[in-house]
Design a protein around this motif. Structure first.
Motif, PDB file in Angstrom:
ATOM      1  N   ASP A 112       0.863  -1.179   0.000  1.00 28.68           N
ATOM      2  CA  ASP A 112       0.000   0.000   0.000  1.00 28.68           C
ATOM      3  C   ASP A 112       0.903   1.233   0.000  1.00 28.68           C
ATOM      4  OD1 ASP A 112      -1.890   1.950   0.346  1.00 28.68           O
ATOM      5  OD2 ASP A 112      -2.642   1.214   2.261  1.00 28.68           O
ATOM      6  N   ILE A 113       0.972   1.903  -1.148  1.00 26.87           N
ATOM      7  CA  ILE A 113       1.873   3.057  -1.284  1.00 26.87           C
ATOM      8  C   ILE A 113       1.130   4.315  -0.858  1.00 26.87           C
ATOM      9  CG2 ILE A 113       3.260   4.432  -2.874  1.00 26.87           C
ATOM     10  CD1 ILE A 113       3.586   1.941  -4.600  1.00 26.87           C
ATOM     11  N   MET A 164      -3.655   4.903  -3.813  1.00 24.63           N
ATOM     12  CA  MET A 164      -4.931   5.614  -3.700  1.00 24.63           C
ATOM     13  C   MET A 164      -4.699   7.114  -3.516  1.00 24.63           C
ATOM     14  SD  MET A 164      -6.818   2.870  -1.221  1.00 24.63           S
ATOM     15  CE  MET A 164      -5.480   2.992  -0.044  1.00 24.63           C
ATOM     16  N   GLN A 165      -4.998   7.864  -4.572  1.00 26.41           N
ATOM     17  CA  GLN A 165      -4.844   9.313  -4.575  1.00 26.41           C
ATOM     18  C   GLN A 165      -3.446   9.722  -4.108  1.00 26.41           C
ATOM     19  OE1 GLN A 165      -8.419  10.628  -2.380  1.00 26.41           O
ATOM     20  NE2 GLN A 165      -9.264  11.232  -4.352  1.00 26.41           N
ATOM     21  N   VAL A 166      -2.465   9.111  -4.744  1.00 28.30           N
ATOM     22  CA  VAL A 166      -1.062   9.397  -4.429  1.00 28.30           C
ATOM     23  C   VAL A 166      -0.348  10.027  -5.615  1.00 28.30           C
ATOM     24  CG1 VAL A 166       1.153   8.392  -3.742  1.00 28.30           C
ATOM     25  CG2 VAL A 166      -0.960   7.549  -2.715  1.00 28.30           C
ATOM     26  N   LEU A 218      -6.563   4.645  -7.191  1.00 24.26           N
ATOM     27  CA  LEU A 218      -7.616   5.661  -7.134  1.00 24.26           C
ATOM     28  C   LEU A 218      -6.967   6.950  -7.605  1.00 24.26           C
ATOM     29  CD1 LEU A 218     -10.573   6.254  -6.357  1.00 24.26           C
ATOM     30  CD2 LEU A 218      -9.741   6.913  -4.091  1.00 24.26           C
ATOM     31  N   ILE A 219      -7.406   7.440  -8.774  1.00 22.18           N
ATOM     32  CA  ILE A 219      -6.714   8.542  -9.446  1.00 22.18           C
ATOM     33  C   ILE A 219      -7.699   9.683  -9.693  1.00 22.18           C
ATOM     34  CG2 ILE A 219      -5.449   9.219 -11.525  1.00 22.18           C
ATOM     35  CD1 ILE A 219      -4.488   6.357 -11.788  1.00 22.18           C
ATOM     36  N   PRO A 220      -7.386  10.897  -9.239  1.00 29.66           N
ATOM     37  CA  PRO A 220      -8.327  12.013  -9.398  1.00 29.66           C
ATOM     38  C   PRO A 220      -8.222  12.678 -10.764  1.00 29.66           C
ATOM     39  CG  PRO A 220      -6.411  12.767  -8.196  1.00 29.66           C
ATOM     40  CD  PRO A 220      -6.201  11.299  -8.455  1.00 29.66           C
ATOM     41  N   ASN A 222     -14.928  12.699 -10.542  1.00 30.04           N
ATOM     42  CA  ASN A 222     -14.069  13.092  -9.428  1.00 30.04           C
ATOM     43  C   ASN A 222     -12.803  12.239  -9.412  1.00 30.04           C
ATOM     44  OD1 ASN A 222     -17.172  13.063  -8.162  1.00 30.04           O
ATOM     45  ND2 ASN A 222     -16.074  14.987  -8.000  1.00 30.04           N
ATOM     46  N   ASN A 223     -12.982  10.924  -9.556  1.00 30.72           N
ATOM     47  CA  ASN A 223     -11.866   9.983  -9.501  1.00 30.72           C
ATOM     48  C   ASN A 223     -12.130   8.833 -10.461  1.00 30.72           C
ATOM     49  OD1 ASN A 223     -10.228  10.749  -6.827  1.00 30.72           O
ATOM     50  ND2 ASN A 223     -12.404  10.947  -6.349  1.00 30.72           N
TER      51      ASN A 223
END
Length: 225
Positions: free
Chosen positions: A21-22, A83-85, A112-114, A217-218
């Motif tokens: 998990d990054i 996730m959103q990183v 998970l990409i915005p 949004n994502n």
């Protein structure tokens, strides 16, 4: 809630074995509350431990490293979460390529990409991404797209931006910086802005029930090697 549900559904279907998990901070604690998420060990990779709680679980390990150059052996993980990183990484393609290197054959990467995120975690917020960047980045990293699921759309994006208007107006940490100036008209018009936002948010959410997803949004992205 919709974003969380779709992300957890992806984890329930695709997470297994050794998980990396990054940049997930405390996400391990949330994942363990869902018995459908299966894994043997969970490694949380962070640049530093400042935001990470002290987790006492034999399956959990905290690793301090650079997510773009981990120095870990290739093919080390069955599942990699991001996730959103990538929006907080100045060269995000390097992080996607590193994920491709670390993933085992037939393993799964879950992103998970915005696309329409407002400024947050400033000053380390550099980008938003379209689906076309995602296609190119996965291809360069040697990853095959399994599923790309847009979450929200034009109207929910409006609603999200109006909510975050208050965070920025009141200079919440990470949502504003000293170089973001206010003029006199902002202070004069703020009461009207606030009323407009409060009235519009529920309207946008109602319209969002039949949303356009050109500007989600994502994206929940699932890829394999």
């Amino acid at each position: 809630m919709l974003r969380s549900r779709k992300l957890f559904q992806a984890l329930e279907q695709h997470a297994s074995g050794e998980v990396l998990d990054i940049g997930g901070w405390d996400f391990f604690l949330h994942a363990t509350k869902d018995p459908k998420i299966k894994f043997s060990n969970w490694t949380n990779l962070e640049r530093d431990a400042a935001h990470v709680p002290d987790i006492k679980d034999p399956r959990y390990k905290l690793l301090i490293a650079d997510g773009c150059d981990t120095k870990l052996p290739a093919g080390s993980f069955d599942t990699i979460l991001n996730m959103q990183v990538v929006e907080h990484v100045f060269e995000p393609i390097k992080m996607v390529e590193e994920i491709g290197r670390l993933l085992k054959k037939d393993g799964k990467a879950i992103f998970l990409i915005p696309q329409t995120s407002v400024l947050h975690h400033a000053p380390e917020h550099y980008y938003n991404f379209t689906r076309y960047w995602i296609y190119k980045a996965l291809d360069r990293a040697g990853l095959k797209l399994v599923k790309l699921d847009p979450i929200g759309g034009r109207w929910t994006t409006f609603a999200s931006h109006l909510v975050h208007f208050f965070f920025q107006a009141f200079r919440a940490p990470g949502y504003s910086m000293p170089e973001n100036k206010r003029n006199l008209l902002f202070y004069l018009l703020f009461p009207l802005m606030a009323v407009y936002a409060l009235v519009s948010i529920p309207i946008c959410l109602i319209f969002g029930l039949g949303d356009l997803n050109e500007d989600p949004n994502n994206y929940v992205v699932i890829a394999t090697k």
